[in-house]
Design a protein around this motif. Structure first.
Motif, PDB file in Angstrom:
ATOM      1  N   ALA A 152       0.835  -1.209   0.000  1.00 48.63           N
ATOM      2  CA  ALA A 152       0.000   0.000   0.000  1.00 48.63           C
ATOM      3  C   ALA A 152       0.869   1.258   0.000  1.00 48.63           C
ATOM      4  O   ALA A 152       0.569   2.237  -0.697  1.00 48.63           O
ATOM      5  N   LEU A 153       1.957   1.224   0.760  1.00 51.11           N
ATOM      6  CA  LEU A 153       2.858   2.373   0.808  1.00 51.11           C
ATOM      7  C   LEU A 153       3.571   2.568  -0.526  1.00 51.11           C
ATOM      8  O   LEU A 153       3.767   3.702  -0.984  1.00 51.11           O
ATOM      9  N   ASN A 154       3.945   1.467  -1.174  1.00 48.53           N
ATOM     10  CA  ASN A 154       4.631   1.551  -2.467  1.00 48.53           C
ATOM     11  C   ASN A 154       3.727   2.138  -3.552  1.00 48.53           C
ATOM     12  O   ASN A 154       4.194   2.832  -4.463  1.00 48.53           O
ATOM     13  N   GLN A 155       2.428   1.855  -3.434  1.00 52.25           N
ATOM     14  CA  GLN A 155       1.474   2.400  -4.406  1.00 52.25           C
ATOM     15  C   GLN A 155       1.220   3.884  -4.167  1.00 52.25           C
ATOM     16  O   GLN A 155       0.723   4.585  -5.039  1.00 52.25           O
ATOM     17  N   GLY A 156       1.555   4.345  -2.970  1.00 51.60           N
ATOM     18  CA  GLY A 156       1.388   5.758  -2.634  1.00 51.60           C
ATOM     19  C   GLY A 156       0.177   5.991  -1.764  1.00 51.60           C
ATOM     20  O   GLY A 156      -0.917   5.505  -2.064  1.00 51.60           O
ATOM     21  N   ALA A 157       0.357   6.712  -0.663  1.00 53.39           N
ATOM     22  CA  ALA A 157      -0.747   7.046   0.240  1.00 53.39           C
ATOM     23  C   ALA A 157      -0.610   8.501   0.664  1.00 53.39           C
ATOM     24  O   ALA A 157       0.465   8.940   1.059  1.00 53.39           O
ATOM     25  N   ASP A 158      -1.714   9.239   0.558  1.00 48.23           N
ATOM     26  CA  ASP A 158      -1.729  10.638   1.011  1.00 48.23           C
ATOM     27  C   ASP A 158      -1.917  10.703   2.520  1.00 48.23           C
ATOM     28  O   ASP A 158      -1.387  11.584   3.181  1.00 48.23           O
ATOM     29  N   ILE A 159      -2.712   9.762   3.045  1.00 48.10           N
ATOM     30  CA  ILE A 159      -3.037   9.731   4.478  1.00 48.10           C
ATOM     31  C   ILE A 159      -2.693   8.356   5.011  1.00 48.10           C
ATOM     32  O   ILE A 159      -3.062   7.341   4.408  1.00 48.10           O
ATOM     33  N   ILE A 160      -1.994   8.303   6.132  1.00 50.17           N
ATOM     34  CA  ILE A 160      -1.851   7.012   6.814  1.00 50.17           C
ATOM     35  C   ILE A 160      -2.438   7.126   8.214  1.00 50.17           C
ATOM     36  O   ILE A 160      -2.324   8.154   8.878  1.00 50.17           O
ATOM     37  N   ILE A 161      -3.095   6.056   8.602  1.00 50.83           N
ATOM     38  CA  ILE A 161      -3.692   5.955   9.940  1.00 50.83           C
ATOM     39  C   ILE A 161      -2.913   4.856  10.634  1.00 50.83           C
ATOM     40  O   ILE A 161      -2.874   3.713  10.150  1.00 50.83           O
ATOM     41  N   ALA A 162      -2.270   5.168  11.750  1.00 50.99           N
ATOM     42  CA  ALA A 162      -1.293   4.227  12.304  1.00 50.99           C
ATOM     43  C   ALA A 162      -1.381   4.117  13.815  1.00 50.99           C
ATOM     44  O   ALA A 162      -1.765   5.057  14.506  1.00 50.99           O
ATOM     45  N   THR A 163      -0.992   2.938  14.302  1.00 52.31           N
ATOM     46  CA  THR A 163      -0.707   2.771  15.724  1.00 52.31           C
ATOM     47  C   THR A 163       0.788   3.037  15.911  1.00 52.31           C
ATOM     48  O   THR A 163       1.592   2.763  15.008  1.00 52.31           O
ATOM     49  N   PRO A 164       1.199   3.574  17.063  1.00 53.10           N
ATOM     50  CA  PRO A 164       2.586   4.028  17.221  1.00 53.10           C
ATOM     51  C   PRO A 164       3.650   2.957  17.010  1.00 53.10           C
ATOM     52  O   PRO A 164       4.669   3.213  16.359  1.00 53.10           O
ATOM     53  N   GLY A 165       3.448   1.733  17.525  1.00 54.25           N
ATOM     54  CA  GLY A 165       4.482   0.701  17.467  1.00 54.25           C
ATOM     55  C   GLY A 165       4.878   0.321  16.055  1.00 54.25           C
ATOM     56  O   GLY A 165       6.059   0.351  15.679  1.00 54.25           O
ATOM     57  N   ARG A 166       3.897  -0.046  15.217  1.00 54.69           N
ATOM     58  CA  ARG A 166       4.185  -0.458  13.844  1.00 54.69           C
ATOM     59  C   ARG A 166       4.744   0.721  13.037  1.00 54.69           C
ATOM     60  O   ARG A 166       5.622   0.552  12.192  1.00 54.69           O
ATOM     61  N   LEU A 167       4.241   1.923  13.299  1.00 54.10           N
ATOM     62  CA  LEU A 167       4.740   3.089  12.569  1.00 54.10           C
ATOM     63  C   LEU A 167       6.231   3.309  12.839  1.00 54.10           C
ATOM     64  O   LEU A 167       7.017   3.533  11.908  1.00 54.10           O
ATOM     65  N   ILE A 168       6.639   3.207  14.104  1.00 56.40           N
ATOM     66  CA  ILE A 168       8.055   3.385  14.452  1.00 56.40           C
ATOM     67  C   ILE A 168       8.907   2.312  13.776  1.00 56.40           C
ATOM     68  O   ILE A 168       9.994   2.590  13.264  1.00 56.40           O
ATOM     69  N   ASP A 169       8.400   1.070  13.735  1.00 54.79           N
ATOM     70  CA  ASP A 169       9.128  -0.013  13.049  1.00 54.79           C
ATOM     71  C   ASP A 169       9.402   0.359  11.599  1.00 54.79           C
ATOM     72  O   ASP A 169      10.523   0.224  11.105  1.00 54.79           O
ATOM     73  N   LEU A 170       8.370   0.839  10.892  1.00 51.48           N
ATOM     74  CA  LEU A 170       8.509   1.143   9.463  1.00 51.48           C
ATOM     75  C   LEU A 170       9.348   2.407   9.229  1.00 51.48           C
ATOM     76  O   LEU A 170      10.052   2.502   8.222  1.00 51.48           O
ATOM     77  N   VAL A 171       9.269   3.349  10.158  1.00 54.33           N
ATOM     78  CA  VAL A 171      10.130   4.541  10.044  1.00 54.33           C
ATOM     79  C   VAL A 171      11.587   4.128  10.215  1.00 54.33           C
ATOM     80  O   VAL A 171      12.471   4.553   9.456  1.00 54.33           O
ATOM     81  N   ASN A 172      11.861   3.274  11.208  1.00 50.83           N
ATOM     82  CA  ASN A 172      13.237   2.804  11.452  1.00 50.83           C
ATOM     83  C   ASN A 172      13.779   1.987  10.274  1.00 50.83           C
ATOM     84  O   ASN A 172      14.978   1.992  10.003  1.00 50.83           O
TER      85      ASN A 172
END
Length: 449
Positions: free
Chosen positions: A121-141
């Motif tokens: 989904a991220l590779n296809q492009g997203a204008d808005i993401i709705i996230a829980t903190p734990g998984r978001l930090i994993d993907l940012v790292n």
């Protein structure tokens, strides 16, 4: 007032109409114009007030007006942080419904499921993401998510994120974003740490306060069963023999308790599923979908897992365990009585939960009617409860209130005296050392009055 009066663009109006949204709720009326004007927002609102559309609709419109262009790479321009997976998925579903006739794309980034689908989904492009903190930090790292282009940040249910220990993660995430951005902050309660965050994050915010947490929805019919210890499951089985209870959301204090209640309901042929933090995301979503579709009649949940459960025609909420925080009671029963429907909130109360009941009634400023005609009544009901049920004014008499308060909430000893004094007490009064005598010690003196 209509959504058209709020200057919503036709493409979003069409999406709202398709989702059967007719008129804006009070929080939507106040929040949407402020967000469209680019203002920071502080929203004090509990669940069921329509806050998801209050921030989602103007975000979709603002991002639509600043389109990336057909060939430009899509960047994440809005981040919505939520405490639970269910709430993130629910918000994502709502945004997809509101934006279906626009070019805006969104994706939910949550733990408990495979990361691969989210990466696609991220590779296809997203204008808005709705996230829980734990998984978001994993993907940012992992450098799979870049937050440098975020223009609008939403912190939803900030008080619950504080309760769940996410606040430090939230601060780390905010540090990855531009300092100049529009911030929308929503919280049902405002504890000191949340107030401190508001002062550091928001610039000259518009404040919108809807439905104080102490007020319960008038159309919800509330009742309480005072019952003997150990009889809650029997009473629940008995109540659910009533076929007019089409759907029931049952709240337990613990995950293990939710599993136990579910097993015991299944033994008496009542379809039930549990939803809590130890379940995988797929299991939780399956249970929620079964409940919404009517395949499952009873959903048994813990408070944290119940965030994001939004069932329009939920007929009953049952508090198997009373919460020790009165505001939690208000959030729980707010799951029923939505979208113009009536609802019923039933609570079970054993002797050791009587102080919780008293605190709840103080917060909602009303006495919850007691159901007396049932098979498992509490024997030797404390006198302060009896007076509450017969006369509201009696509950305020000092003679009735003070002894009960002292018993329910004994004064704490200084730490330096804990072992010394408790040791003496154990020698002189051995009966006090018994672990499970609290409830009888509470009730017997009151019953004798």
């Amino acid at each position: 007032m209509t959504f058209k009066d709020l200057n919503i663009i036709p493409a979003i109006l069409e999406g709202l109409s398709k989702a059967n949204y007719t008129a804006p709720t009070p929080i939507q009326e106040q929040a949407i114009p402020a967000v469209l004007a680019g203002r920071d927002l502080l929203g004090c609102a509990q669940t069921g007030t329509g806050k998801t559309a209050a921030f989602s609709v103007p975000i979709i419109q603002l991002l639509s007006e600043k389109s990336n262009g057909p060939k430009a790479a899509r960047h994440i321009r809005s981040l919505i942080l939520t405490p639970t997976r269910e709430l993130a998925i629910q918000i994502s579903d709502n945004i997809k419904a509101y934006s279906r006739y626009t070019d805006i794309r969104c994706a939910a980034i949550v733990g408990g499921v495979s990361q691969k689908v989210q990466e696609r989904a991220l590779n296809q492009g997203a204008d808005i993401i709705i996230a829980t903190p734990g998984r978001l930090i994993d993907l940012v790292n992992q450098k799979r998510i870049d937050l440098k282009h975020v223009q609008i940040l939403v912190l939803d249910e900030a008080d619950r994120m504080l309760d769940m220990g996410f606040i430090h993660d939230v601060k780390r995430i905010i540090a990855k974003m531009p300092s100049k951005k529009q911030t929308l902050f929503f919280s049902a309660t405002m504890p000191p740490e949340i107030t401190k965050m508001v002062k550091t994050l928001l610039v000259d915010p518009v404040k919108v306060e809807i439905t104080p947490v102490s007020s319960t929805v008038d159309r919800i019919e509330q009742s309480v069963y005072l019952l003997e210890n150990g009889k809650k499951q029997s009473l629940l089985n008995h109540i659910l023999q009533d076929k007019s209870i089409v759907s029931a959301l049952v709240f337990t204090r613990t995950k293990r308790g939710a599993d136990r209640v579910t097993r015991d309901l299944s033994k008496v042929n009542i379809t039930a599923q549990a939803i809590h933090g130890n379940k995988s995301q797929n299991e939780r979503q399956r249970a929620l979908n079964n409940f919404k579709s009517g395949v499952t009649r009873v959903l048994v949940a813990t408070d944290i897992a119940a965030r994001g459960i939004d069932v329009e025609e939920l007929s009953h909420v049952i508090n198997f365990n009373l919460p020790n925080i009165p505001e939690t009671y208000v959030h729980r029963i707010g799951r029923t009585g939505r979208a113009g429907h009536s609802g019923m909130a039933i609570s079970f109360c054993e002797k050791d939960e009587l102080p919780f009941l008293k605190d709840i009634e103080k917060v909602i400023k009303k006495t919850i009617p007691e159901v007396k005609n049932h098979p498992y009544p509490m024997t030797s009901v404390p006198s302060f409860v009896k007076s509450n049920q017969t006369s509201k004014s009696a509950a305020h008499k000092p003679a009735a209130d003070k002894p009960a308060k002292a018993k329910a909430n004994p004064a704490r000893k200084p730490k330096s005296e804990w072992f010394k004094k408790s040791g003496k007490a154990n020698h002189s009064k051995p009966s006090h050392s018994k672990p499970n005598n609290n409830s009888t010690n509470h009730s017997k003196p009151r019953a004798a009055k």
